[in-house]
Design an enzyme around this catalytic site. Structure first.
Site, PDB file in Angstrom:
ATOM      1  N   ARG A  38       0.845  -1.210   0.000  1.00  0.00           N
ATOM      2  CA  ARG A  38       0.000   0.000   0.000  1.00  0.00           C
ATOM      3  C   ARG A  38       0.877   1.255   0.000  1.00  0.00           C
ATOM      4  NH1 ARG A  38      -1.964   2.078   4.448  1.00  0.00           N
ATOM      5  NH2 ARG A  38      -2.286   0.111   5.511  1.00  0.00           N
ATOM      6  N   TYR A  91     -15.873  15.765 -14.898  1.00  0.00           N
ATOM      7  CA  TYR A  91     -16.448  14.419 -14.889  1.00  0.00           C
ATOM      8  C   TYR A  91     -17.480  14.298 -13.745  1.00  0.00           C
ATOM      9  CZ  TYR A  91     -16.730   9.478 -13.850  1.00  0.00           C
ATOM     10  OH  TYR A  91     -17.212   8.229 -13.567  1.00  0.00           O
ATOM     11  N   ASP A 163      -7.293  17.600 -14.926  1.00  0.00           N
ATOM     12  CA  ASP A 163      -7.635  16.259 -15.394  1.00  0.00           C
ATOM     13  C   ASP A 163      -7.473  16.242 -16.914  1.00  0.00           C
ATOM     14  OD1 ASP A 163      -8.879  13.954 -16.302  1.00  0.00           O
ATOM     15  OD2 ASP A 163     -10.413  13.979 -14.740  1.00  0.00           O
ATOM     16  N   LYS A 188      -8.921   4.744 -19.205  1.00  0.00           N
ATOM     17  CA  LYS A 188      -9.262   5.218 -20.561  1.00  0.00           C
ATOM     18  C   LYS A 188      -8.104   4.968 -21.545  1.00  0.00           C
ATOM     19  CE  LYS A 188     -12.640   6.760 -18.034  1.00  0.00           C
ATOM     20  NZ  LYS A 188     -13.789   5.925 -17.764  1.00  0.00           N
TER      21      LYS A 188
HETATM   22  C1  LIG Z   1     -12.362  12.832 -17.486  1.00  0.00           C
HETATM   23  C2  LIG Z   1     -12.500  11.751 -16.464  1.00  0.00           C
HETATM   24  N1  LIG Z   1     -11.841  11.866 -15.310  1.00  0.00           N
HETATM   25  C3  LIG Z   1     -11.931  10.929 -14.354  1.00  0.00           C
HETATM   26  C4  LIG Z   1     -12.728   9.812 -14.515  1.00  0.00           C
HETATM   27  C5  LIG Z   1     -12.823   8.801 -13.418  1.00  0.00           C
HETATM   28  O1  LIG Z   1     -12.037   7.697 -13.725  1.00  0.00           O
HETATM   29  P1  LIG Z   1     -12.316   6.232 -13.131  1.00  0.00           P
HETATM   30  O2  LIG Z   1     -13.593   5.751 -13.708  1.00  0.00           O
HETATM   31  O3  LIG Z   1     -11.101   5.466 -13.550  1.00  0.00           O
HETATM   32  O4  LIG Z   1     -12.408   6.379 -11.648  1.00  0.00           O
HETATM   33  C6  LIG Z   1     -13.429   9.640 -15.705  1.00  0.00           C
HETATM   34  C7  LIG Z   1     -14.279   8.466 -15.911  1.00  0.00           C
HETATM   35  O5  LIG Z   1     -15.016   8.353 -16.864  1.00  0.00           O
HETATM   36  C8  LIG Z   1     -13.315  10.646 -16.703  1.00  0.00           C
HETATM   37  O6  LIG Z   1     -13.979  10.553 -17.867  1.00  0.00           O
END
Ligand SMILES: Cc1ncc(COP(=O)(O)O)c(C=O)c1O
Length: 371
Positions: A38, A91, A163, A188
């Site tokens: 961890r 998101y 992000d 992704k």
């Molecule tokens: C732009 C973006 N950031 C963060 C996330 C969150 O990622 P995760 O589903 O791996 O937790 C997503 C999920 O679709 C996303 O599209």
């Protein structure tokens, strides 16, 4: 034995053994080795090194999901009484963190539309601790001119997080725009095959140790097998992105000319409101787009149901093309007013373009769009 594995081994161990108590104490006190997975694991540190190099930072930290990367970044940089300014077009999970969780922790959250530069500037001027951005945005692919906002935020002593999931580490380099913490959902483009859930932060030294410490406490570390698959994903990221960028551009042009389509949101199109910013700041326009069908909710749903090659699914960024109506899933939890503010109409389709032959994808869209 001579010869070493070309591929870094998967270190499926939760804990580590020591020759002496002094060695164990040294690792705990000075972090001179491994003690517990961890905290650190060799497989994870290997993929972190690659991610840091790819994004141009000193460090990266790997997480069990994109959301674990986001929550750990935010929590490790904020305390009660602090103020965070975020763009509204984030998101859905991030939106919930900012609207449901942070206010309960005594953190002031201000959300402003990503295109309202005047309001963003005036909120930064009032004083902030964190500036949180997501660009390109979901689902309208707005692209922000990040660097001037970073400059203002830094002048106020704030940490800037971005992000960059939709761009992948190939199409955008937030470090060049001054961003302190670049965040990716590895689920992704990085994983790239719709088979892992993971996340990364890439940052400078100061932010990294804050994030590392909170990851240890909150526990959202990436597991070694996911680390191995993420590292394998990175080996083909460049060529996948090249193909996805090219496929998406061709599909966007096809859709823009199609009589059953009202509008296409793709930063590579001259009609996109941020095309000039995208041209200047992105290295590729990406594999994501959205479009409005010339129909209502049910007509658009029928288009979705007629797709054969493109899969009806949430998520994005992998080798297989995926499409969905944001109103039914990614943006289902938003109130009708918030959905309107986010530009999510009932006839909006989000498309994640994969690496299939582009003619196959265009044929599939053409037959589904016969309405
Ligand atoms: C732009 C973006 N950031 C963060 C996330 C969150 O990622 P995760 O589903 O791996 O937790 C997503 C999920 O679709 C996303 O599209």
């Amino acid at each position: 034995m001579k010869g070493k594995p070309v591929i870094y081994p998967v270190n499926m161990t939760a804990t580590y053994k020591f020759e002496s108590s002094d060695d164990l104490i040294d690792v705990v006190q000075n972090r001179t080795g491994y003690i517990y997975s961890r905290w650190d694991n060799p497989s994870i540190m290997e993929v972190e090194k690659e991610m840091a190099a790819l994004e141009g930072y000193d460090h990266a930290a790997a997480f069990s999901s994109g959301m674990a990367a986001i929550t750990t970044s935010v929590f490790s940089h904020m305390k009660s009484g602090d103020r965070i300014l975020s763009t509204r077009e984030v998101y859905g999970g991030t939106y919930e963190l900012f609207t449901k969780v942070l206010p309960n922790m005594g953190i002031e959250v201000v959300m402003v539309n990503c295109w309202d530069i005047e309001k963003l500037t005036s909120e930064i001027e009032k004083g902030i601790d964190v500036l949180y951005l997501e660009s390109p945005t979901n689902p309208l692919l707005r692209v922000m001119d990040v660097a001037p906002l970073v400059k203002l935020a830094h002048a106020k002593g704030a940490t800037v997080m971005l992000d960059s999931t939709f761009a992948s580490p190939v199409n955008q380099h937030p470090v060049d725009l001054g961003v302190d913490v670049t965040i990716h959902s590895a689920t992704k483009f990085i994983g790239g095959h719709h088979d892992i859930t993971g996340g990364f932060t890439c940052s400078n030294e100061k932010s990294f140790w804050k994030i590392w410490d909170y990851r240890k406490i909150l526990g959202g570390v990436m597991d070694p097998m996911t680390g191995f698959l993420a590292q394998r994903g990175l080996k083909t990221l460049d060529i996948r992105m090249e193909r996805q960028n090219n496929n998406a551009m061709e599909i966007a042009l096809f859709l823009e000319a199609h009589p059953s389509i009202n509008s296409v949101h793709y930063p590579g199109l001259e009609s996109h409101p941020d095309h000039e910013v995208a041209k200047r700041t992105l290295k590729g326009y990406g594999g994501m787009m959205s479009f409005e069908v010339n129909s209502d909710f049910n007509g658009t749903k029928s288009v979705m149901d007629r797709l054969k090659v493109i899969k009806l699914a949430t998520s994005l960024g992998g080798v297989t093309s995926l499409a969905n109506q944001p109103i039914t899933n990614t943006h289902a939890s938003l109130s009708p007013e918030d959905r309107k503010k986010a530009g999510v109409a009932e006839n909006l389709v989000r498309l994640s373009v994969g690496i299939e032959p582009v003619a196959t994808l265009i044929d599939d869209l053409a037959q589904a769009l016969k309405i």
